[in-house]
Motif scaffolding. Structure first.
Motif, PDB file in Angstrom:
ATOM      1  N   LYS A 325       1.051  -1.478  -0.171  1.00  0.00           N
ATOM      2  CA  LYS A 325       0.187   0.091  -0.002  1.00  0.00           C
ATOM      3  C   LYS A 325       0.821   1.648   0.012  1.00  0.00           C
ATOM      4  N   TYR A 420     -20.532 -13.821  -8.087  1.00  0.00           N
ATOM      5  CA  TYR A 420     -19.875 -12.597  -7.387  1.00  0.00           C
ATOM      6  C   TYR A 420     -19.658 -12.759  -5.921  1.00  0.00           C
ATOM      7  N   THR A 422     -16.967 -11.176  -3.583  1.00  0.00           N
ATOM      8  CA  THR A 422     -16.577  -9.467  -2.620  1.00  0.00           C
ATOM      9  C   THR A 422     -16.273  -9.678  -1.070  1.00  0.00           C
ATOM     10  N   ASN A 423     -15.233  -8.721  -0.507  1.00  0.00           N
ATOM     11  CA  ASN A 423     -15.389  -8.065   0.660  1.00  0.00           C
ATOM     12  C   ASN A 423     -16.031  -8.032   1.600  1.00  0.00           C
ATOM     13  N   VAL A 425     -17.142  -5.411   2.824  1.00  0.00           N
ATOM     14  CA  VAL A 425     -17.861  -3.883   2.069  1.00  0.00           C
ATOM     15  C   VAL A 425     -18.450  -3.762   1.274  1.00  0.00           C
ATOM     16  N   GLY A 426     -17.931  -5.216   0.301  1.00  0.00           N
ATOM     17  CA  GLY A 426     -19.081  -4.835  -0.972  1.00  0.00           C
ATOM     18  C   GLY A 426     -18.605  -4.669  -2.396  1.00  0.00           C
ATOM     19  N   GLN A 427     -16.779  -4.511  -2.131  1.00  0.00           N
ATOM     20  CA  GLN A 427     -15.837  -4.690  -3.301  1.00  0.00           C
ATOM     21  C   GLN A 427     -15.444  -5.380  -3.773  1.00  0.00           C
ATOM     22  N   PRO A 428     -15.635  -5.556  -4.844  1.00  0.00           N
ATOM     23  CA  PRO A 428     -15.104  -6.540  -5.670  1.00  0.00           C
ATOM     24  C   PRO A 428     -13.854  -7.550  -5.093  1.00  0.00           C
ATOM     25  N   LEU A 429     -13.284  -9.036  -5.703  1.00  0.00           N
ATOM     26  CA  LEU A 429     -12.126  -9.457  -5.083  1.00  0.00           C
ATOM     27  C   LEU A 429     -10.878  -9.795  -6.567  1.00  0.00           C
ATOM     28  N   PRO A 451     -13.857 -11.968  -9.611  1.00  0.00           N
ATOM     29  CA  PRO A 451     -14.660 -11.681  -9.285  1.00  0.00           C
ATOM     30  C   PRO A 451     -15.564 -13.046  -9.179  1.00  0.00           C
ATOM     31  N   ALA A 564     -26.322  -6.950  -1.951  1.00  0.00           N
ATOM     32  CA  ALA A 564     -26.206  -5.001  -1.671  1.00  0.00           C
ATOM     33  C   ALA A 564     -27.242  -5.184  -2.925  1.00  0.00           C
TER      34      ALA A 564
END
Length: 667
Positions: A325, A420, A422-423, A425-429, A451, A564
Motif C-alpha cells: 500500500k 459474485y 466481494t469483501n 464492504v461489497g468491493q469485488p475481490l 470476482p 447489495a
C-alpha cells in the motif's frame, strides 16, 4: 508671542506723523497694535512661514493708518533701532531663518498724539522647504524602487507620484516598490509637514525601465531527495538571473526566496536546494534588479508542489497478504495525473499505474511477489511540469489468512448461475478465488483471478437447489476460510387452464439474519419487464396473466439477506396456445348480418388464412385480422356453395399452429 513697547523719542511736535529712531523700548500692553501675515501667492493668512516663500504683512490694528507710516523690521529679536525699519510690507523668509527655526517681525506704528511710536512684534516659526532627496532604481519593466533619503519633512508624509498613480503617506528611509503605469518614465517625490500644506516641495527623477525576459521560465521537474529538492528548469534566458521561491502565507507577497542568482541558457538540470520546506509549492521567477524577493511584475513559472510518500515504516507493516500500500500527500490542487513507478532488483523501473490527480492519494500494488523488495516513486504531472516524490522501499510480506469472501448467487436471463465474490464492504475481490458447487452434485467450478464465475446446473429442483462456496488465496499463498453458502432462488411452474401456480426455493445469501423479500416479475419474450407482483411466502398463483401475450416469462426477484443488489431466480415460461374461432357459413347478401368472413380468436397476430373453391383455386388470402372476405371472386358476385380454408401461424415460441375446415356461402 506678542510684545508691546512704548518708544520714547524726543521729537519736534510737527513730526508727530513720522517715527524717529528709538532710544529705549518699553513694554506697552493694551496698545491696540497688531498685524497679520498673508501668503503672497494665495492671500491666505498663515502662522508658519516657509523659507523662500514670500509673505505680505498687513496692519490689523483697526486704525486707518497711512501705509507710509507703518514700518516693519525682521530679525532674531525685537527691533528697537529706527534705522532698521522699512515701509516694505513684503518679506521672503531666508535659509538662515529656517536654520534658526523662527523669525521675529517687529511693527512700528505712530501714536495718535505724542512723539513716541508703538513697537509690536511676533515670533513666527520658519520651516525649510528643500527639494526632497531620494534614490530611484528600475526593478523591472513595470516596477521601480524608491528610497527617500530626505530628512527635512515629516517622516511619513511623503507623496510619490508615477504617471497618474499617487501614493500618499510614504515613509522615508525604507525602500518601497511601486507599479509603473504603461508609458511612465518619471517619479516625483513631494515632502510635506504635518498640518502645513504651504511648506512642501517636490523633486522629479527620470528613469529607463529595466529590461525583462521575453517569456517566463518553466519549472519542469521537482524531485524530493531526503530533505533536499532537485529542480530542472527550461526557458532560462541568458543575461538574466532567476530565483526559486516557496509559497508561504506569512511571507511578503506570499512567497519566500530560497535560492537566487540562478543563470544559464535554455535548460538547467539538477539544480539542488538543500534543507527545503517539505511539503511545499515552488516556482522560479526572474530576479529583480532591486534584490531577491522583489519580483513584482516579472512573470514566473506556475507553482509546482512536492509529492511526498510518507510513513515508509508503515508501508512495510501494511504490506500484508501480498499487497503493498502506497500513500502520499501533496499541496497542489491542480495536478493532472499521478504516475506510479516501481523498481525491483535486477529490473529497470517500470510505470505500473497512471491515476487521476485527485484524492484519495493511495495505491494498492497487488502484483508484487512475496519476499521481494520494491522501490516506489510517485510523479505528479501538471501541464509541462512534473514533481517527483521521494523514493520509498518496502518488502512484500505474507500476513494472516485473508478474510473469507462474501458470496452471492443469482440467475442470468440465460438461466446460468452467476457467482459474485466481494469483501466485507461489497468491493469485488481481485485475488485468486476458488468457486465450488457443493450440492446437488459437488464440483469445483474453477480457480480464477476475477470476482465472478458462472455455472449451468442440471435438473433444477425447488427441494434441492444448487449451493455454492468460495475461498480466497492471496498473492503470498494464504488461503481464507470458506465463504457463506450461497444458493439462488429456484423457480418451478405448474401451468393451469387459465394461469399458472409457482413455487420456489428460499434464497440463501451472505447474512441469514436479514429477512428476504420476494417479488414475481413477468417478462415478455424479449426480456422486457411487463410488471412486478409483490408476493409472500414461497408460492403464488397467477390467475390473470397478460391477455396480449401468448407466452409470458416469469422469475423471482429476491432482496435482503445481506445482498447489495437483487438476486434473481431462473426463468420459466408459461405458454397459452392460439385459439381460432371460424363459422361454418356466412351470407354475403348485404343485410348487415354475417356479410363477411373474418378471422377471430386469441394470440393471432401473424398468420396466413387461405380460402379455396371446389376446383382447388385460391379465392382469398389474408395475413392480418383487418382483412375480411365478402365472398366475391375477382369482383364477381358471391357464388353459394362450400369452400375449404386453411390457417397457418407461428406461436410466440416459434412453433407452427395449423388448422383447416370448410365454410359455406348461403343466400
Amino acid at each position: 508671542m506678542k510684545n508691546f513697547y512704548r518708544l520714547f523719542i524726543l521729537l519736534p511736535a510737527l513730526l508727530l506723523a513720522t517715527l524717529a529712531p528709538a532710544q529705549t523700548c518699553e513694554n506697552t500692553p493694551n496698545s491696540g497694535a497688531d498685524f497679520k501675515v498673508v501668503d503672497a501667492s494665495t492671500g491666505t493668512e498663515i502662522s508658519t512661514l516657509c523659507a523662500g516663500r514670500e509673505i505680505r504683512l498687513v496692519d490689523n490694528s483697526g486704525r486707518q493708518l497711512d501705509p507710509s507710516v507703518v514700518r516693519y523690521a525682521t530679525g532674531a529679536a525685537v527691533t528697537c533701532t529706527g534705522s532698521d525699519f522699512s515701509t516694505n510690507a513684503l518679506y521672503t523668509p531666508s535659509a538662515a531663518d529656517a536654520t534658526r527655526g523662527f523669525v521675529v517681525i517687529t511693527q512700528n506704528t505712530p501714536q495718535v498724539v505724542g512723539a513716541s511710536g508703538i513697537i509690536f512684534s511676533k515670533r513666527l516659526e520658519v520651516k525649510a522647504s528643500p527639494a526632497p532627496t531620494f534614490t530611484l532604481t528600475s526593478c523591472s519593466a513595470d516596477v521601480v524602487q524608491v528610497t527617500i533619503t530626505d530628512q527635512a519633512y515629516t517622516a511619513n508624509l511623503y507623496t510619490v507620484k508615477i504617471g497618474n498613480n499617487v501614493f500618499p503617506n510614504v515613509d522615508r528611509s525604507q525602500p518601497r516598490t511601486f507599479s509603473v503605469p504603461a508609458g511612465s518614465t518619471a517619479v516625483t517625490v513631494t515632502g510635506n509637514y504635518t498640518g502645513n500644506n504651504q511648506c512642501s516641495n517636490s523633486n522629479t527623477q527620470n528613469f529607463t525601465p529595466a529590461p525583462a525576459p521575453s517569456s517566463p521560465p518553466v519549472l519542469t521537474k521537482l524531485e524530493v531527495r531526503d530533505k533536499n529538492i532537485v529542480f530542472d528548469f527550461d526557458n532560462i534566458q541568458p543575461g538574466f538571473q532567476y530565483e526559486i521561491q516557496v509559497a508561504e502565507a506569512s511571507a511578503p507577497g506570499g512567497y519566500r526566496t530560497i535560492a537566487s542568482r540562478i543563470s544559464g541558457s535554455g535548460i538547467v538540470r539538477d539544480y539542488t536546494v538543500l534543507n527545503v520546506p517539505l511539503p511545499g509549492c515552488y516556482r522560479i521567477v526572474p530576479s529583480s534588479a532591486c534584490g531577491a524577493g522583489l519580483t513584482t511584475g516579472l512573470r514566473g513559472s506556475p507553482l509546482v508542489c512536492t509529492v511526498d510518500l510518507f510513513n515508509t515504516i508503515s508501508l512495510v507493516s501494511t504490506s500484508a497478504n501480498g499487497i503493498n500500500k502506497l500513500e502520499w500527500k501533496t499541496l497542489s490542487p491542480d495536478i493532472n495525473t499521478f504516475r506510479i513507478e516501481r523498481t525491483e532488483p535486477g529490473v529497470n523501473p517500470v510505470i505500473i499505474a497512471t491515476l487521476p490527480g485527485t484524492a484519495p492519494f493511495e495505491y494498492f500494488d497487488n502484483t508484487a511477489s512475496c519476499g521481494t523488495t520494491y522501490t516506489y516513486q510517485v510523479t505528479a504531472l501538471v501541464d509541462r511540469a512534473a514533481s517527483w516524490s521521494n523514493k520509498s522501499s518496502v518488502t512484500t510480506a505474507a500476513g494472516t489468512a485473508p478474510q473469507p469472501p462474501r458470496l452471492i448467487a443469482s440467475f442470468t436471463l440465460s438461466n446460468k448461475v452467476e457467482l459474485y465474490a466481494t469483501n466485507a464492504v461489497g468491493q469485488p475481490l481481485p485475488n485468486e478465488l476458488t468457486f465450488l458447487r457443493t450440492s446437488p452434485t459437488p464440483v469445483e467450478l474453477g480457480v480464477v483471478n476475477a470476482p465472478t464465475i458462472s455455472d449451468t446446473p442440471d435438473n433444477l429442483s425447488v427441494v434441492n437447489p444448487p449451493v455454492y462456496l468460495a475461498r480466497r488465496r492471496d498473492a503470498c499463498g494464504s488461503i481464507s476460510a470458506d465463504s457463506n453458502p450461497a444458493s439462488p432462488v429456484v423457480l418451478s411452474v405448474n401451468p393451469q387452464p387459465e394461469g399458472a401456480r409457482f413455487t420456489w426455493s428460499p434464497l440463501v445469501g451472505p447474512d441469514a439474519s436479514i429477512p428476504v423479500t420476494y417479488q414475481l416479475v413477468r417478462l415478455a419474450l424479449n426480456g422486457s419487464t411487463i410488471d412486478i407482483i409483490p408476493v409472500s411466502g414461497l408460492s403464488y398463483t397467477d390467475t390473470q396473466p397478460p391477455t396480449n401475450q401468448s407466452t409470458v416469462r416469469y422469475r423471482i426477484e429476491a432482496t435482503g439477506g445481506g445482498l447489495a443488489a437483487a438476486s434473481y431466480s431462473n426463468l420459466v415460461n408459461v405458454t397459452r396456445q392460439p385459439r381460432l374461432a371460424m363459422p361454418t357459413a356466412f351470407s354475403p347478401n348485404g343485410d348487415g348480418l354475417n356479410d363477411v368472413l373474418e378471422v377471430k380468436g386469441r394470440f393471432l397476430s401473424t398468420f396466413v388464412f387461405v380460402v379455396i373453391d371446389r376446383n382447388g383455386q385460391e379465392v382469398f388470402r389474408g395475413t392480418n385480422r383487418t382483412q375480411t372476405w365478402d365472398g366475391r371472386i375477382n369482383g364477381r358476385a358471391p357464388v353459394p356453395g362450400a369452400y375449404a380454408w386453411r390457417f397457418e401461424a407461428l406461436t410466440d415460441e416459434g412453433k407452427p399452429f395449423i388448422q383447416h375446415g370448410a365454410i359455406t356461402i348461403v343466400r
